[in-house]
Design a protein around this motif. Sequence first.
Motif, PDB file in Angstrom:
ATOM      1  N   GLU A 110     -10.116 -11.312  -7.130  1.00 16.21           N
ATOM      2  CA  GLU A 110      -9.565 -11.779  -5.865  1.00 16.21           C
ATOM      3  C   GLU A 110      -9.497 -13.303  -5.904  1.00 16.21           C
ATOM      4  O   GLU A 110     -10.462 -13.967  -6.250  1.00 16.21           O
ATOM      5  CB  GLU A 110     -10.452 -11.279  -4.701  1.00 16.21           C
ATOM      6  N   MET A 111      -8.331 -13.834  -5.554  1.00 17.76           N
ATOM      7  CA  MET A 111      -8.165 -15.284  -5.630  1.00 17.76           C
ATOM      8  C   MET A 111      -8.615 -16.004  -4.365  1.00 17.76           C
ATOM      9  O   MET A 111      -8.941 -17.180  -4.413  1.00 17.76           O
ATOM     10  CB  MET A 111      -6.709 -15.640  -5.943  1.00 17.76           C
ATOM     11  N   SER A 112      -8.662 -15.308  -3.221  1.00 19.33           N
ATOM     12  CA  SER A 112      -8.989 -16.012  -1.984  1.00 19.33           C
ATOM     13  C   SER A 112     -10.494 -15.985  -1.732  1.00 19.33           C
ATOM     14  O   SER A 112     -11.247 -15.293  -2.415  1.00 19.33           O
ATOM     15  CB  SER A 112      -8.246 -15.370  -0.806  1.00 19.33           C
TER      16      SER A 112
ATOM     17  N   ILE B  65     -12.640  -2.839  -0.882  1.00 18.16           N
ATOM     18  CA  ILE B  65     -12.657  -1.457  -0.396  1.00 18.16           C
ATOM     19  C   ILE B  65     -12.196  -0.463  -1.472  1.00 18.16           C
ATOM     20  O   ILE B  65     -12.817   0.573  -1.688  1.00 18.16           O
ATOM     21  CB  ILE B  65     -11.848  -1.309   0.926  1.00 18.16           C
ATOM     22  N   LEU B  66     -11.099  -0.814  -2.184  1.00 18.87           N
ATOM     23  CA  LEU B  66     -10.600   0.127  -3.197  1.00 18.87           C
ATOM     24  C   LEU B  66     -11.531   0.181  -4.405  1.00 18.87           C
ATOM     25  O   LEU B  66     -11.698   1.232  -5.023  1.00 18.87           O
ATOM     26  CB  LEU B  66      -9.184  -0.266  -3.636  1.00 18.87           C
TER      27      LEU B  66
ATOM     28  N   GLY C 162     -10.864 -15.479  -8.743  1.00 16.61           N
ATOM     29  CA  GLY C 162      -9.836 -16.156  -9.535  1.00 16.61           C
ATOM     30  C   GLY C 162      -8.506 -15.447  -9.446  1.00 16.61           C
ATOM     31  O   GLY C 162      -8.387 -14.388  -8.832  1.00 16.61           O
ATOM     32  N   LYS C 163      -7.519 -16.096 -10.079  1.00 17.37           N
ATOM     33  CA  LYS C 163      -6.196 -15.474 -10.140  1.00 17.37           C
ATOM     34  C   LYS C 163      -6.162 -14.548 -11.341  1.00 17.37           C
ATOM     35  O   LYS C 163      -6.659 -14.907 -12.413  1.00 17.37           O
ATOM     36  CB  LYS C 163      -5.125 -16.555 -10.348  1.00 17.37           C
ATOM     37  N   VAL C 164      -5.540 -13.403 -11.164  1.00 14.06           N
ATOM     38  CA  VAL C 164      -5.509 -12.421 -12.262  1.00 14.06           C
ATOM     39  C   VAL C 164      -4.871 -13.021 -13.512  1.00 14.06           C
ATOM     40  O   VAL C 164      -5.248 -12.695 -14.631  1.00 14.06           O
ATOM     41  CB  VAL C 164      -4.788 -11.124 -11.829  1.00 14.06           C
ATOM     42  N   GLU C 165      -3.936 -13.956 -13.281  1.00 15.43           N
ATOM     43  CA  GLU C 165      -3.250 -14.566 -14.421  1.00 15.43           C
ATOM     44  C   GLU C 165      -4.180 -15.468 -15.212  1.00 15.43           C
ATOM     45  O   GLU C 165      -3.912 -15.803 -16.368  1.00 15.43           O
ATOM     46  CB  GLU C 165      -2.060 -15.431 -13.940  1.00 15.43           C
TER      47      GLU C 165
ATOM     48  N   HIS D  61       0.813  -1.211   0.000  1.00 16.09           N
ATOM     49  CA  HIS D  61       0.000   0.000   0.000  1.00 16.09           C
ATOM     50  C   HIS D  61       0.844   1.258   0.000  1.00 16.09           C
ATOM     51  O   HIS D  61       0.520   2.236  -0.641  1.00 16.09           O
ATOM     52  CB  HIS D  61      -0.900   0.024   1.240  1.00 16.09           C
TER      53      HIS D  61
ATOM     54  N   GLY E 206      -6.524  -8.165  -6.778  1.00 17.90           N
ATOM     55  CA  GLY E 206      -6.329  -8.488  -5.373  1.00 17.90           C
ATOM     56  C   GLY E 206      -7.198  -7.553  -4.557  1.00 17.90           C
ATOM     57  O   GLY E 206      -6.733  -6.826  -3.684  1.00 17.90           O
ATOM     58  N   CYS E 207      -8.504  -7.588  -4.856  1.00 15.14           N
ATOM     59  CA  CYS E 207      -9.410  -6.560  -4.287  1.00 15.14           C
ATOM     60  C   CYS E 207      -9.759  -6.826  -2.827  1.00 15.14           C
ATOM     61  O   CYS E 207     -10.321  -5.954  -2.171  1.00 15.14           O
ATOM     62  CB  CYS E 207     -10.672  -6.439  -5.130  1.00 15.14           C
ATOM     63  N   GLY E 208      -9.422  -8.021  -2.305  1.00 11.35           N
ATOM     64  CA  GLY E 208      -9.716  -8.317  -0.890  1.00 11.35           C
ATOM     65  C   GLY E 208     -11.183  -8.100  -0.591  1.00 11.35           C
ATOM     66  O   GLY E 208     -12.059  -8.698  -1.215  1.00 11.35           O
TER      67      GLY E 208
END
Length: 301
Positions: A97-99, A80-81, A123-126, A3, A75-77
């Motif tokens: 977001e992958m998790s 929030i962003l 999913g994974k960004v890749e 961050h 990776g937006c978690g």
Amino acid sequence: MSHSNLIWLAPRESDHRPTTKQTILIVAGDIIRMENKCEKEKRVERMPVDEMTSKDYYFDSYAHFGIHETVLDVGCGTGILSMFAAKAGATRVIGIEMSNIVEHAKKIVAANNLDKVVEIIHGKVEEVTLPVEKDRQYKDDKINWWDSVYGFDMSCIREVAMTEPLVDVVEAKQVVTNSCLVKEVDLYTVKKEDLAFSAPFHLQVRRNDYVHALITYFNIEFTKCHKRTGFSTAPEARYTHWKQTVFYFDDYLTVKHGEEIFGTFTMKPNERNNRDLDFQIEMEFHGELSDCQESHKYKMR
Ligand SMILES: C[S@@+](CC[C@H](N)C(=O)[O-])C[C@H]1O[C@@H](n2cnc3c(N)ncnc32)[C@H](O)[C@@H]1O
């Protein structure tokens, strides 16, 4: 990237053109301006980068720049962003977001009534395919392909391809407006001349997105059966071999939730070969981010 390691690639003065369209990428909390394509969009104001504090960048930069763009939050978690970007006026936000926190992110976005703008993808960004890429990719495969066929310019065929409606499957999630009935035909009473018609249409945009084409489909009802029966060939209905029919525009529209597209849809049998159909679509759109008033002719063989 962390961050604290926030990166903002601000446009250079020379990029500061009256017509810009950008895609912004947030990478695990970092914000990177990715593209700066010249498009028919509104002016982006900027504050000198030297005068910005990191707080400006993180929380206020969207407001300074007046974002009317697509934001990718990798990776937006919790999302929030993505929500900051949406609140700041982003046309569309895609959070990846992958998790498993992704399920919470979806709920949080919905609880804050931002699900019309923010789409959360697990999913994974890749590995994920972005919905935006999919729409553009489709047009690239079917239409823009003629611009360079194994390196040869065959763009004159592109013009022909553009005038031919495409019969293909359109996924329900690619549809960004409501639907509008243009013609009802009663097989008991229909006359040959009824099949040449012109009808106004009026569509309401249901989410911030890009519109590349109009789509038509039909519903059938066998109303005289004992038990009412029928089927639909709509994108949200089960697959049928009629699929849907896609009428591409030359350029795309950038639309916002609640805006409206007006037009007239005309269909008639071709005069020389009445098994072919001639279409004309007149369209008018005056949105915050794009405008158009155009007329297109199509021919279906
Ligand atoms: C530091 S957290 C940031 C979360 C959120 N953006 C925020 O600012 O609160 C990074 C997130 O990126 C996700 N992530 C890491 N690599 C990823 C990848 N390749 N594809 C998708 N998500 C990823 C992690 O699961 C984690 O939730």
